[in-house]
Design an enzyme around this catalytic site. Structure first.
Site, short mmCIF file in Angstrom:
data_model
loop_
_atom_site.label_atom_id
_atom_site.label_comp_id
_atom_site.label_asym_id
_atom_site.label_seq_id
_atom_site.Cartn_x
_atom_site.Cartn_y
_atom_site.Cartn_z
N ARG A 1 -11.06 11.13 -1.26
CA ARG A 1 -10.84 9.72 -0.91
C ARG A 1 -11.76 8.82 -1.73
NH1 ARG A 1 -11.22 8.67 5.37
NH2 ARG A 1 -10.06 6.79 4.85
N ARG B 1 -8.45 -4.05 9.99
CA ARG B 1 -7.00 -3.98 9.74
C ARG B 1 -6.45 -2.72 10.40
NH1 ARG B 1 -3.35 -1.80 5.99
NH2 ARG B 1 -1.48 -3.06 5.69
N ARG C 1 -2.73 -2.18 -7.03
CA ARG C 1 -2.19 -3.04 -5.97
C ARG C 1 -2.63 -4.49 -6.14
NH1 ARG C 1 -3.10 -4.50 -0.66
NH2 ARG C 1 -5.28 -3.88 -0.62
N ARG D 1 0.84 -1.20 0.00
CA ARG D 1 0.00 0.00 0.00
C ARG D 1 0.88 1.25 0.00
NH1 ARG D 1 -2.57 -4.00 2.68
NH2 ARG D 1 -4.85 -4.08 2.77
N HIS E 1 -0.09 3.25 4.76
CA HIS E 1 -0.64 2.18 5.60
C HIS E 1 -0.14 0.80 5.15
CE1 HIS E 1 -3.65 4.71 7.74
NE2 HIS E 1 -3.60 5.43 6.63
N ASN F 1 -8.96 6.20 11.56
CA ASN F 1 -7.66 6.25 12.23
C ASN F 1 -7.84 6.24 13.74
OD1 ASN F 1 -6.00 6.36 9.95
ND2 ASN F 1 -5.98 8.58 9.88
N HIS G 1 -12.47 0.87 1.32
CA HIS G 1 -12.83 2.04 0.53
C HIS G 1 -13.93 2.82 1.27
CE1 HIS G 1 -13.80 4.76 -2.51
NE2 HIS G 1 -14.22 3.97 -3.47
#
Ligand code: HDD
Length: 713
Positions: free
Chosen positions: A357, A111, A368, A71, A74, A147, A338
């Protein structure tokens, strides 16, 4: 304790994709059984390898391709499965089913991550922690990509690549790894006043958590809840850890990075394996849409919190992590979050950071994870089946039946049908939008200091000192004086004594004009630095200080039992049982890994030797009872190691319990020099020692004694 086997809709779905090699024969990827996995096919046993060797080719080719890009931010993460349970219905505010049916359990995958470091960097970097949750709801996946800090550095996504480029290792020499303490980060920050609130959070101990289970989670942006009638409320999401919010000291963080760089990952893994499931209360702050302009900050500004004193957090659910992934890559690495994955009843706001975002996350998964079918990777699949006319692409897994992949169609009977809202069809909130097309920042976003000040003022004295020291550490690594000066200038808008204290240590000369408050002496007592004393009208929010989150529990606390041969078995076992009954984890540390022979002839198996671990990996220490044990711990070989354990634990404000017969050790350590009241040092003298020890561990640390404890080191 071993965690019971968990199951739910998502885990059942994953199970159907799982394989096991147990009792199976080795095969190629085509299912052909392999007879020799040791040697390549050669022309003669000393001859060249043949191109024909398809088994070798397959093995090497797969190996050559087994990395995907990490990533871009992160990159380092740890994941776990769990469940979200709703305890109080939010039906008045949202029609999202997982938030309206009390008692409903929704499978989740969470995660946690650091932001700046590479995948292989340390868990203990001073950094923001990602707290991303995928709710596998019956209405589709809902991702809350948050976060452990409730605000962000920047107000507009336009600045995100700049922020990330500034904090990442510098491009010419790729230094430093997983650290913000360098020129480019602080250069950027010094020129971005909007980041100062986030800088207060980042320089606080929140940036070096004790564990993932002891940090808060925030959705950061204001989102919208939409109820059945179409009425909207602004909503801020909170996760409050049941264990309280706790951190390690910066000095510990640096040492843990060497001793156990996987400290947080290991803690999460072991807690779950031991049945000590990390848990959070889920809460919401709700603001009716019509109250949007009631506050002295803009709800769309992601550098602002809604103080809990103004809008209380209503606790409505519980998040529990109860199962480790089966495979790190398949699950934790391939999971794709997402903020745009939403369900009916939840909608976006015009927060310009959130809006950006909404583009970035799918875009990043394409590179990715290699193509548009990443939603078919098992960890990313929704628990309800996907039906649409999208087709093909790399690595397509689903086999859509029939010849129709367009709409409208008559051949397929018009399927799949659009869903009406009453059938759960998603429709964006009908919101009026007007305005000239402009590239501008709203004037309501301009106050950059009030909440930075609110945060700083709300910290306890030890927290303030840690924050000052963090700034001093970071800025001391900045090589360009003008950057250091500019940061001090920014700090002065938040708190002059903070700016003054930092300036003094980083070689910035403070001009009288900029710092009228020159009366603070150079050796000022930290208590004098409390700006609320000098500025009595300054607001405080209790929720912002970690010190106010202490819970009366030692669940999951790791206690190191240091002992040598001859240790008193009864005393050790009694204490161990008492601690374990309260949910703590006891690990024995001895001069070597050989079993420790106890006073009654039994033996105890150490998990660590004195040289394979360090006191920074434990929450508290018990120094094993008995003079024989003490004698062994004081041999010339062991003494320096044992004293380092004790002195470091002491310096880091932890609870230490000296058992009977350990006086010689006590006196040789810095603890023996103490000249102050210290509720976290427990000795053989107190009849209630085990209870006192438990009480002290539950308090986390005696940070308020840090200066006194350190004065003796
Ligand atoms: Fe982001 C990953 C959280 C702003 C672009 N972000 C990522 C992850 C978290 C966050 C927790 C890791 C998810 C995982 O575990 O896979 N990001 C945030 C928060 C933000 C934020 C709380 C501000 C409130 N992010 C942000 C902006 C942008 C991005 C403004 C771009 C415009 N973030 C990304 C990304 C990442 C990402 C590049 C990297 C890997 C990924 O998405 O999947 O797209």
């Amino acid at each position: 304790m071993k965690a019971p086997k968990k199951t739910n809709k998502k885990l059942d779905q994953l199970e159907s994709h799982s394989t096991s090699n147990d009792q199976e024969k080795l095969t190629t990827n085509q299912g052909l059984k392999i007879n020799n996995n040791q040697d390549s096919l050669k022309a003669g046993d000393r001859g060249p390898t043949l191109l024909e060797d398809f088994i070798l080719r397959e093995k090497i080719t797969h190996f050559d391709h087994e990395r995907i890009p990490e990533r871009v931010v992160h990159a380092r993460g740890s994941g776990a499965h769990g469940v979200f349970k709703l305890n109080k219905s939010l039906a008045k505010y949202t029609k999202a089913k997982f938030l309206t049916e009390v008692g409903k359990e929704t499978p989740v995958f969470v995660r946690f991550s650091t932001v700046a470091g590479n995948r292989g960097s340390t868990d203990l970097a001073r950094d923001v922690r990602g707290f991303a949750i995928k709710f596998y709801t019956d209405e589709g996946n809902y991702d809350l990509v948050g976060n452990n800090m409730p605000v962000f550095f920047i107000q507009d996504a336009m600045k995100f690549p700049d922020l990330v480029h500034a904090v990442k290792p510098e491009p010419h020499n790729e230094i430093p790894q997983a650290a913000s303490a360098h020129d480019t980060f602080w250069d950027f920050i010094s020129l971005m006043p909007e980041s100062m609130h986030m800088i207060m959070w980042l320089m606080s101990d929140r940036a070096i958590p004790r564990s993932f289970s002891r940090m808060e989670g925030f959705g950061v942006h204001s989102f919208k809840f939409i109820n059945d009638e179409g009425k909207a409320h602004f909503v801020k999401f909170h996760f409050k850890p049941k264990l309280g919010v706790h951190s390690v000291a910066w000095d510990e963080a640096q040492r843990i990075s060497g001793v156990d760089p996987d400290f947080h990952k290991r803690d999460l893994w072991e807690s779950i394996e031991n049945g000590i499931f990390p848990e959070w209360d889920f809460g919401v702050q709700l603001i009716p849409e019509e109250d949007e302009d009631k506050y002295d900050f803009d709800l769309l500004d992601p550098t602002k919190i809604v103080p809990e004193e103004e809008v209380p957090v209503q606790l409505v659910g519980t998040l529990t992590l109860n199962k480790n992934p089966e495979n790190f890559f398949a699950e934790t690495e391939q999971v794709a979050f997402h903020p745009g994955h939403i369900v009916p009843g939840i909608d976006f706001t015009n927060d310009p950071l959130l809006q950006g975002r909404l583009f970035s996350y799918t875009d990043t998964q394409l590179i990715r994870l290699g193509g548009p079918n990443f939603h078919e990777i098992p960890i990313n699949r929704s628990v309800n089946t996907v039906h649409n006319n999208q087709r093909d692409g790399y690595m397509r897994q689903q086999i859509p039946k029939g010849k129709v992949s367009y709409e409208p169609n008559s051949i397929g009977g018009g399927c799949p049908f659009q869903a009406m809202m009453s059938e759960g069809g998603f429709a964006s909130q009908e919101a009026r939008v007007s305005g000239a097309k402009v590239r501008e920042r709203s004037r309501s976003f301009v106050d950059h200091y009030s909440q930075a000040k609110l945060f700083y003022n709300s910290q306890s004295t030890p927290e303030k000192i840690h924050l000052q020291n963090a700034l001093i550490f970071e800025l001391s690594k900045v090589t360009i004086p003008a950057i250091r000066e500019r940061v001090v200038g920014q700090l002065a808008f938040i708190d002059k004594s903070l700016a003054w204290r930092v300036a003094e240590k980083i070689g910035v000369t403070v001009k009288e004009l900029e710092f009228p408050n020159q009366s603070i002496p150079a050796d000022a007592n930290p208590a004098d630095l409390q700006s609320e004393e000098r500025e009595p009208n300054t607001k405080i929010s209790k929720a912002l200080s970690m010190q106010n989150t202490v819970k009366d529990t030692i669940l999951g606390r790791k206690i190191g039992f240091i002992m040598g041969n001859g240790v008193d078995a009864e005393a050790v076992n009694d204490l161990k049982l008492k601690l374990e009954a309260e949910g703590a984890v006891v690990e024995i540390i001895a001069p070597s890994l050989a079993p420790v022979k106890t006073s009654d002839g039994s033996s105890l198996t150490p998990k660590h030797s004195l040289s394979s671990t360090a006191s920074v990996c434990f929450d508290a220490l018990f120094i094993g009872t008995g003079e024989d044990s003490t004698k062994e711990l004081l041999t010339p070989e062991n003494k320096p190691l044992v004293l380092r354990f004790i002195n470091e634990a002491y310096k880091h404000c932890k609870a230490i319990y000296f058992g009977d017969g350990t006086e010689a050790l006590y006196m040789s350590s810095n603890v023996g020099l103490k000249k102050h009241e210290d509720p976290a040092i427990i000795t053989w003298e107190n009849k209630k020692s085990p209870e006192k020890f438990i009480e002290a561990i539950a308090k986390h640390r005696v940070w308020e004694l840090e200066l006194e404890r350190n004065a003796q080191n």
